[in-house]
Motif scaffolding. Structure first.
Motif, PDB file in Angstrom:
ATOM      1  N   GLY A 138       0.829  -1.207   0.000  1.00  0.00           N
ATOM      2  CA  GLY A 138       0.000   0.000   0.000  1.00  0.00           C
ATOM      3  C   GLY A 138       0.858   1.250   0.000  1.00  0.00           C
ATOM      4  N   ALA A 139       1.950   1.226   0.757  1.00  0.00           N
ATOM      5  CA  ALA A 139       2.878   2.363   0.769  1.00  0.00           C
ATOM      6  C   ALA A 139       3.506   2.544  -0.613  1.00  0.00           C
ATOM      7  CB  ALA A 139       3.955   2.143   1.822  1.00  0.00           C
ATOM      8  N   ASP A 140       3.832   1.452  -1.258  1.00  0.00           N
ATOM      9  CA  ASP A 140       4.403   1.529  -2.608  1.00  0.00           C
ATOM     10  C   ASP A 140       3.406   2.142  -3.583  1.00  0.00           C
ATOM     11  OD1 ASP A 140       6.295  -1.633  -2.537  1.00  0.00           O
ATOM     12  OD2 ASP A 140       6.643   0.317  -1.585  1.00  0.00           O
ATOM     13  N   TRP A 141       2.112   1.813  -3.412  1.00  0.00           N
ATOM     14  CA  TRP A 141       1.069   2.355  -4.289  1.00  0.00           C
ATOM     15  C   TRP A 141       0.987   3.884  -4.151  1.00  0.00           C
ATOM     16  CZ3 TRP A 141      -1.621   0.928  -8.367  1.00  0.00           C
ATOM     17  CH2 TRP A 141      -2.835   1.548  -8.669  1.00  0.00           C
ATOM     18  N   LEU A 142       1.082   4.365  -2.914  1.00  0.00           N
ATOM     19  CA  LEU A 142       1.097   5.813  -2.689  1.00  0.00           C
ATOM     20  C   LEU A 142       2.355   6.426  -3.292  1.00  0.00           C
ATOM     21  CD1 LEU A 142      -1.369   5.480  -0.926  1.00  0.00           C
ATOM     22  CD2 LEU A 142      -0.180   6.668   0.936  1.00  0.00           C
ATOM     23  N   ALA A 143       3.496   5.746  -3.112  1.00  0.00           N
ATOM     24  CA  ALA A 143       4.769   6.287  -3.621  1.00  0.00           C
ATOM     25  C   ALA A 143       4.769   6.386  -5.141  1.00  0.00           C
ATOM     26  CB  ALA A 143       5.917   5.418  -3.144  1.00  0.00           C
ATOM     27  N   GLU A 144       3.895   5.596  -5.778  1.00  0.00           N
ATOM     28  CA  GLU A 144       3.779   5.684  -7.238  1.00  0.00           C
ATOM     29  C   GLU A 144       2.921   6.872  -7.681  1.00  0.00           C
ATOM     30  OE1 GLU A 144       3.841   0.810  -7.491  1.00  0.00           O
ATOM     31  OE2 GLU A 144       2.298   1.914  -8.621  1.00  0.00           O
ATOM     32  N   GLY A 145       2.405   7.642  -6.701  1.00  0.00           N
ATOM     33  CA  GLY A 145       1.637   8.843  -7.019  1.00  0.00           C
ATOM     34  C   GLY A 145       0.151   8.700  -6.852  1.00  0.00           C
ATOM     35  N   ASN A 146      -0.310   7.591  -6.310  1.00  0.00           N
ATOM     36  CA  ASN A 146      -1.744   7.396  -6.091  1.00  0.00           C
ATOM     37  C   ASN A 146      -2.180   8.011  -4.762  1.00  0.00           C
ATOM     38  OD1 ASN A 146      -2.353   5.549  -8.506  1.00  0.00           O
ATOM     39  ND2 ASN A 146      -0.616   4.519  -7.517  1.00  0.00           N
ATOM     40  N   ARG A 147      -3.443   8.417  -4.649  1.00  0.00           N
ATOM     41  CA  ARG A 147      -3.919   9.144  -3.469  1.00  0.00           C
ATOM     42  C   ARG A 147      -4.279   8.235  -2.316  1.00  0.00           C
ATOM     43  NH1 ARG A 147      -7.386  13.608  -1.863  1.00  0.00           N
ATOM     44  NH2 ARG A 147      -6.868  13.820   0.387  1.00  0.00           N
ATOM     45  N   PHE A 148      -4.953   7.101  -2.630  1.00  0.00           N
ATOM     46  CA  PHE A 148      -5.498   6.273  -1.541  1.00  0.00           C
ATOM     47  C   PHE A 148      -5.172   4.794  -1.733  1.00  0.00           C
ATOM     48  CE2 PHE A 148      -7.627   9.703   0.278  1.00  0.00           C
ATOM     49  CZ  PHE A 148      -8.470  10.341  -0.627  1.00  0.00           C
ATOM     50  N   ALA A 149      -5.011   4.105  -0.608  1.00  0.00           N
ATOM     51  CA  ALA A 149      -4.892   2.647  -0.610  1.00  0.00           C
ATOM     52  C   ALA A 149      -5.426   2.115   0.708  1.00  0.00           C
ATOM     53  CB  ALA A 149      -3.446   2.214  -0.799  1.00  0.00           C
TER      54      ALA A 149
END
Ligand SMILES: NCCCCCC(=O)NO
Ligand SMILES: [Zn+2]
Length: 341
Positions: A138-149
């Motif tokens: 989930g942290a990686d998903w945010l680090a890719e520029g996404n707002r929420f996970a």
């Protein structure tokens, strides 16, 4: 909203929990994750993925590596000692005792336990690793520029300290996720704990650090687990002074009181300069939760998500507590809806 979920949570299926002087069926059981997964899918959050197979590199930055090694081996050591029950601590390294780790497995489990409610069983460690992987992904998903996970973590993690397990927690998922965000380049991150119980483990992880702001809204520890941390005068130490904030609240706390604490926490998170928020998302603040004593309604969880969203920051929610009532799924889905509102 990306949802990260691992089937491996089912490996954590203890038969016993020491509760009110009896060994009972654990409140923290596999059905919880299944109910929550079904409800978030029903609410339209269908982007559900399995976690990446992250190792312990990030976890070793917030937990004592010797503790992580203990978690990996405790069950086999317990069985090798000839015990046939589940691994439960019954002697503890309390005040004015040696902090040496005994060679004896009963001594060792007591050294690392901060509560006797969490039986360790075959598969508990593997499930805790899978849960951590959900949070790191989930942290990686945010680090890719996404707002929420949303990391559907099970077992939960916010009672897991640097070298402590208990309160159904082994690895501090939200704490590892916060570290992961820092490793991805964030300078400052916040962990906002909205679970009914104080995030004593998360506070322990970051109490002496100035790069992670930890805030927890919870039942007053004079009346609620974990009892021995979570008071308003705990504000951090050393480089962490001012980077910890506790909001202990009394039995029966309703939304309008609870939300004023949330508003203050969000203001402090923004002032701190956090670039992302990891929410330790327990829904045991619900009015009918079987082991808690706040009075939030299902609609309040939508309001909760909306308030957190107003901070305008990326948010990773990591599942924590919330027990035995059908509404746990609805309440989690409502937070996610509020975040995206
Ligand atoms: N066995 C004592 C209560 C454990 C609380 C677990 C929890 O929900 N923490 O957030
Ligand atoms: Zn809780």
């Amino acid at each position: 909203m990306r949802v990260i979920y691992s089937e491996d949570h089912k490996l954590r299926d203890a038969r016993t929990e020491l509760h009110a002087g009896q060994l009972v069926t654990p409140f923290e059981a596999p059905f919880r994750a299944e109910w929550i997964l079904a409800a978030v899918k029903e609410a339209g959050f269908t982007d559900v993925v399995a976690p990446d197979a992250h190792g312990l590199g990030t976890a070793r930055k917030v937990h004592d590596p010797a503790y992580l090694d203990f978690l990996a081996t405790v069950w086999d050591r317990w069985v090798a000692a000839g015990f046939t029950g589940e691994a439960i601590a019954n002697s503890f390294a309390v005040r004015r005792t040696s902090q040496r780790v005994p060679d004896n497995i009963v001594g060792a489990i007591g050294h690392y336990a901060n509560a006797a409610d969490t039986s360790i069983t075959k598969g508990s460690y593997e499930a805790a690793i899978a849960s951590m992987r959900c949070a790191v992904s989930g942290a990686d998903w945010l680090a890719e520029g996404n707002r929420f996970a949303f990391a559907l973590c099970r077992p939960p993690g916010h009672h897991a300290g640097i070298d402590l397990f208990g309160g159904y927690c082994f690895i501090n998922n939200s704490g590892v996720a916060a570290q992961r965000l820092l490793d991805h380049g964030a300078r400052k991150v916040a962990v906002l704990d909205v679970d009914f119980h104080h995030g004593n483990g998360t506070q322990d992880l970051f109490y002496r650090r100035g790069d992670v702001f930890t805030a927890s809204l919870h039942g007053d520890p004079m009346h609620a687990f974990p009892y021995f941390l979570g008071h308003a005068d705990e504000e951090g130490e050393g480089e962490g002074v001012g980077a910890n904030r506790n909001y202990p609240m009394p039995p029966g706390t309703p939304w309008h009181v609870w939300s004023s604490a949330l508003a203050d926490a969000l203001t402090r998170i923004k002032t701190f300069g956090a670039e992302a928020i990891v929410v330790a998302l327990g829904v045991d603040t619900f009015e009918r939760d079987p082991i808690s004593f706040f009075s939030l309604t299902s609609d309040d969880f939508t309001r909760m998500g909306a308030m957190i969203s107003t901070a305008g920051l990326p948010v990773l929610a990591c599942m924590e507590g919330g027990y035995g009532v059908p509404e746990i799924g609805l309440n989690v889905a409502n937070v996610l809806k509020g975040l995206e509102a």
